[in-house]
Design a protein around this motif. Structure first.
Motif, PDB file in Angstrom:
ATOM      1  N   SER A 269       0.824  -1.223   0.000  1.00  0.00           N
ATOM      2  CA  SER A 269       0.000   0.000   0.000  1.00  0.00           C
ATOM      3  C   SER A 269       0.853   1.266   0.000  1.00  0.00           C
ATOM      4  CB  SER A 269      -0.949  -0.001   1.214  1.00  0.00           C
ATOM      5  OG  SER A 269      -1.802  -1.122   1.185  1.00  0.00           O
ATOM      6  N   LEU A 270       1.948   1.244  -0.777  1.00  0.00           N
ATOM      7  CA  LEU A 270       2.822   2.402  -0.897  1.00  0.00           C
ATOM      8  C   LEU A 270       2.609   3.073  -2.257  1.00  0.00           C
ATOM      9  CD1 LEU A 270       6.126   0.816   0.496  1.00  0.00           C
ATOM     10  CD2 LEU A 270       4.519   2.287   1.724  1.00  0.00           C
ATOM     11  N   GLU A 271       2.993   4.328  -2.351  1.00  0.00           N
ATOM     12  CA  GLU A 271       2.844   5.085  -3.589  1.00  0.00           C
ATOM     13  C   GLU A 271       3.800   4.551  -4.657  1.00  0.00           C
ATOM     14  OE1 GLU A 271       1.743   7.270  -6.509  1.00  0.00           O
ATOM     15  OE2 GLU A 271       0.710   7.433  -4.581  1.00  0.00           O
ATOM     16  N   ALA A 272       3.253   4.192  -5.826  1.00  0.00           N
ATOM     17  CA  ALA A 272       4.066   3.630  -6.910  1.00  0.00           C
ATOM     18  C   ALA A 272       3.987   4.469  -8.181  1.00  0.00           C
ATOM     19  CB  ALA A 272       3.625   2.197  -7.204  1.00  0.00           C
ATOM     20  N   GLY A 273       3.385   5.663  -8.110  1.00  0.00           N
ATOM     21  CA  GLY A 273       3.165   6.470  -9.299  1.00  0.00           C
ATOM     22  C   GLY A 273       4.439   6.829 -10.046  1.00  0.00           C
ATOM     23  N   ASP A 274       5.504   7.220  -9.335  1.00  0.00           N
ATOM     24  CA  ASP A 274       6.751   7.620  -9.995  1.00  0.00           C
ATOM     25  C   ASP A 274       7.354   6.452 -10.771  1.00  0.00           C
ATOM     26  OD1 ASP A 274       6.433  10.098  -8.909  1.00  0.00           O
ATOM     27  OD2 ASP A 274       7.858   9.799  -7.273  1.00  0.00           O
ATOM     28  N   PHE A 275       7.224   5.247 -10.237  1.00  0.00           N
ATOM     29  CA  PHE A 275       7.779   4.072 -10.907  1.00  0.00           C
ATOM     30  C   PHE A 275       6.922   3.662 -12.105  1.00  0.00           C
ATOM     31  CE2 PHE A 275       9.551   4.134  -6.712  1.00  0.00           C
ATOM     32  CZ  PHE A 275      10.840   3.648  -6.866  1.00  0.00           C
ATOM     33  N   GLU A 276       5.595   3.763 -11.967  1.00  0.00           N
ATOM     34  CA  GLU A 276       4.715   3.446 -13.095  1.00  0.00           C
ATOM     35  C   GLU A 276       4.916   4.431 -14.236  1.00  0.00           C
ATOM     36  OE1 GLU A 276       0.671   1.481 -12.083  1.00  0.00           O
ATOM     37  OE2 GLU A 276       0.957   3.083 -10.602  1.00  0.00           O
ATOM     38  N   LEU A 277       5.148   5.686 -13.905  1.00  0.00           N
ATOM     39  CA  LEU A 277       5.378   6.714 -14.912  1.00  0.00           C
ATOM     40  C   LEU A 277       6.564   6.340 -15.798  1.00  0.00           C
ATOM     41  CD1 LEU A 277       4.741   9.620 -15.956  1.00  0.00           C
ATOM     42  CD2 LEU A 277       6.404  10.441 -14.283  1.00  0.00           C
ATOM     43  N   VAL A 278       7.674   5.936 -15.182  1.00  0.00           N
ATOM     44  CA  VAL A 278       8.870   5.576 -15.937  1.00  0.00           C
ATOM     45  C   VAL A 278       8.683   4.231 -16.633  1.00  0.00           C
ATOM     46  CG1 VAL A 278      11.342   5.085 -15.761  1.00  0.00           C
ATOM     47  CG2 VAL A 278      10.326   6.895 -14.370  1.00  0.00           C
ATOM     48  N   TYR A 279       8.038   3.275 -15.945  1.00  0.00           N
ATOM     49  CA  TYR A 279       7.859   1.929 -16.495  1.00  0.00           C
ATOM     50  C   TYR A 279       7.081   1.953 -17.808  1.00  0.00           C
ATOM     51  CZ  TYR A 279       6.277  -2.933 -16.805  1.00  0.00           C
ATOM     52  OH  TYR A 279       5.993  -4.207 -17.249  1.00  0.00           O
ATOM     53  N   TRP A 280       5.929   2.628 -17.817  1.00  0.00           N
ATOM     54  CA  TRP A 280       5.120   2.657 -19.033  1.00  0.00           C
ATOM     55  C   TRP A 280       5.751   3.553 -20.086  1.00  0.00           C
ATOM     56  CZ3 TRP A 280       2.333  -1.254 -19.760  1.00  0.00           C
ATOM     57  CH2 TRP A 280       1.680  -1.887 -18.700  1.00  0.00           C
ATOM     58  N   GLY A 281       6.554   4.541 -19.658  1.00  0.00           N
ATOM     59  CA  GLY A 281       7.287   5.342 -20.626  1.00  0.00           C
ATOM     60  C   GLY A 281       8.253   4.494 -21.440  1.00  0.00           C
ATOM     61  N   ARG A 282       8.845   3.475 -20.803  1.00  0.00           N
ATOM     62  CA  ARG A 282       9.745   2.565 -21.521  1.00  0.00           C
ATOM     63  C   ARG A 282       8.991   1.760 -22.578  1.00  0.00           C
ATOM     64  NH1 ARG A 282      14.078   1.346 -18.042  1.00  0.00           N
ATOM     65  NH2 ARG A 282      14.800   3.364 -17.201  1.00  0.00           N
ATOM     66  N   TRP A 283       7.811   1.296 -22.241  1.00  0.00           N
ATOM     67  CA  TRP A 283       7.031   0.484 -23.171  1.00  0.00           C
ATOM     68  C   TRP A 283       6.560   1.299 -24.372  1.00  0.00           C
ATOM     69  CZ3 TRP A 283       6.524  -4.631 -23.522  1.00  0.00           C
ATOM     70  CH2 TRP A 283       6.864  -5.401 -22.406  1.00  0.00           C
ATOM     71  N   PHE A 284       6.236   2.553 -24.144  1.00  0.00           N
ATOM     72  CA  PHE A 284       5.712   3.382 -25.236  1.00  0.00           C
ATOM     73  C   PHE A 284       6.816   4.122 -25.991  1.00  0.00           C
ATOM     74  CE2 PHE A 284       1.745   2.693 -23.018  1.00  0.00           C
ATOM     75  CZ  PHE A 284       0.795   2.717 -24.041  1.00  0.00           C
ATOM     76  N   TYR A 285       8.056   3.970 -25.566  1.00  0.00           N
ATOM     77  CA  TYR A 285       9.171   4.697 -26.187  1.00  0.00           C
ATOM     78  C   TYR A 285       9.247   4.490 -27.708  1.00  0.00           C
ATOM     79  CZ  TYR A 285      14.019   6.209 -26.990  1.00  0.00           C
ATOM     80  OH  TYR A 285      15.154   6.829 -27.455  1.00  0.00           O
ATOM     81  N   PRO A 286       9.288   3.242 -28.219  1.00  0.00           N
ATOM     82  CA  PRO A 286       9.399   3.088 -29.680  1.00  0.00           C
ATOM     83  C   PRO A 286       8.196   3.639 -30.426  1.00  0.00           C
ATOM     84  CG  PRO A 286       8.984   0.972 -28.613  1.00  0.00           C
ATOM     85  CD  PRO A 286       9.287   1.952 -27.524  1.00  0.00           C
ATOM     86  N   PHE A 287       7.007   3.454 -29.883  1.00  0.00           N
ATOM     87  CA  PHE A 287       5.811   3.990 -30.520  1.00  0.00           C
ATOM     88  C   PHE A 287       5.856   5.512 -30.554  1.00  0.00           C
ATOM     89  CE2 PHE A 287       1.176   5.147 -30.033  1.00  0.00           C
ATOM     90  CZ  PHE A 287       0.863   4.938 -31.369  1.00  0.00           C
ATOM     91  N   ASN A 288       6.349   6.118 -29.484  1.00  0.00           N
ATOM     92  CA  ASN A 288       6.431   7.573 -29.420  1.00  0.00           C
ATOM     93  C   ASN A 288       7.399   8.130 -30.462  1.00  0.00           C
ATOM     94  OD1 ASN A 288       4.612   7.702 -27.324  1.00  0.00           O
ATOM     95  ND2 ASN A 288       6.153   7.854 -25.719  1.00  0.00           N
TER      96      ASN A 288
END
Length: 365
Positions: A269-288
């Motif tokens: 139950s800890l804040e994970a927003g900063d990690f999700e922000l970077v994680y999904w940025g990696r997945w969308f990098y080539p598409f971007n």
């Protein structure tokens, strides 16, 4: 005739790749020089020497290349197509029957290889280099070390601090360092352990540390005592700047480590927003990258006899760079309003591609 498209693809790819690499080299060179100049301010602190500065800067090059590639790709594509347009080669290719869409596909295919290499780099060399650069910079503080598996360790006299993770926080004009999963080990002069404290969070406020949810265990000569407190103040001279530069940052982690960190924080139950922000940025990098270049493509076409091609390229670059602003706003809003980061990352490229499609249709009509 059936072999012409392959020759066209090869020629366009060669032209675009040369200009992309040239733009990339200039941007990366300027960024590296600026970073090295910033390291000069730390010379002489602890055992930090010019060799450490060179090594620390060099190790960050893979990450810098990864971050600058999208911008270099846009500028390079527009420069490459501008070069073809200036020599009337775009007009010749159009006269041979190649549509704007077909030329755009050739450009996208030429970028696919470099984009794939950057995706691999973002998961291997970039995190590896950042981790070792942080370890080298820790030489500036002789009482501090960064461990891959146990987080940050720092010492002040007989007090040892261990933090699992941390980050810089900001609210308005106020900035502070926040460490999470903190343990404090206090030793007596004869080497015996005096106390162990566990704190959920340690915030550096002014010249003091504010410890939250503290559980402390005292080891007396013949007994063990425990105490709990919602918060405590800890007077310490630990260098906040050095600590801030050494805590593990999400953008310096690989996708596997990011995924593990996200799962850990959600389970607890800890804040994970900063990690999700970077994680999904990696997945969308080539598409971007591809979406960004395709979105700028309409500015490379048009009637060459109308002039103003340099102006169109400038507008195209500004239009494409607006993508980064749109995506930054979208991702930050996702963190604030708690909606799916995948939507936040998918929306900007879809909007830009829709605008690009309408502009293609308009120029084709």
């Amino acid at each position: 005739m059936k072999h012409w498209p392959r020759l066209h693809d090869s020629y366009i790819a060669r032209t675009v790749l040369v200009t992309v690499l040239a733009a990339w080299g200039v941007l990366l060179g300027l960024d590296v020089v600026q970073a090295f100049a910033g390291e000069m301010d730390s010379l002489g602190r602890g055992g930090y020497t010019i060799n450490h500065a060179i090594a620390a800067t060099g190790l960050t090059i893979p990450k810098r290349a990864y971050m600058l590639f999208p911008t270099a790709a846009v500028i390079g594509v527009l420069m490459g197509l501008g070069q073809l347009a200036a020599s009337s080669e775009l007009t010749a290719l159009r006269a041979l029957g190649l549509s704007r869409w077909r030329l755009s596909v050739s450009v996208a295919l030429s970028l696919a290889l470099l984009t794939g290499l950057m995706v691999v780099n973002g998961e291997t060399l970039a995190p590896w280099g950042e981790e070792r650069a942080q370890a080298i910079r820790s030489v500036r503080n002789n009482n501090m070390v960064v461990s891959k598996y146990s987080g940050l360790w720092a010492r002040e006299g007989g007090m040892f601090l261990n933090a699992r993770s941390g980050e810089q926080k900001q609210r308005g004009n106020e900035r502070w360092l926040e460490l999470r999963g903190v343990r404090l080990f206090e030793f007596q002069e004869d080497g015996r352990l005096r106390s162990v404290a566990h704190a959920d969070v340690a915030e550096h406020r002014g010249k003091r540390w504010l410890l939250r949810n503290v559980e402390r265990t005292f080891f007396d000569a013949r007994s063990v005592r425990r105490s709990r407190a919602p918060q405590e103040l800890w007077d310490s001279q630990l260098d906040e700047t050095a600590l801030a530069s050494s805590v593990t940052k999400p953008d310096s982690m690989g996708s596997g480590d990011l995924r593990a960190s996200i799962d850990y924080r959600k389970r607890n139950s800890l804040e994970a927003g900063d990690f999700e922000l970077v994680y999904w940025g990696r997945w969308f990098y080539p598409f971007n990258v591809l979406a960004l270049c395709l979105a700028a493509m309409p500015f490379a076409f048009g009637s060459l006899r109308s002039g103003g091609y340099g102006k169109r390229i400038f507008i195209g670059i500004v239009f494409a760079l607006g993508f980064f602003v749109l995506q930054t706003i979208s991702s930050k809003l996702a963190g604030v309003y708690r909606f799916d980061f995948r939507i936040a990352y998918a929306l900007p490229p879809l909007v830009m591609l829709a605008v690009s499609y309408l502009m293609f249709r308009r120029r084709s009509s």
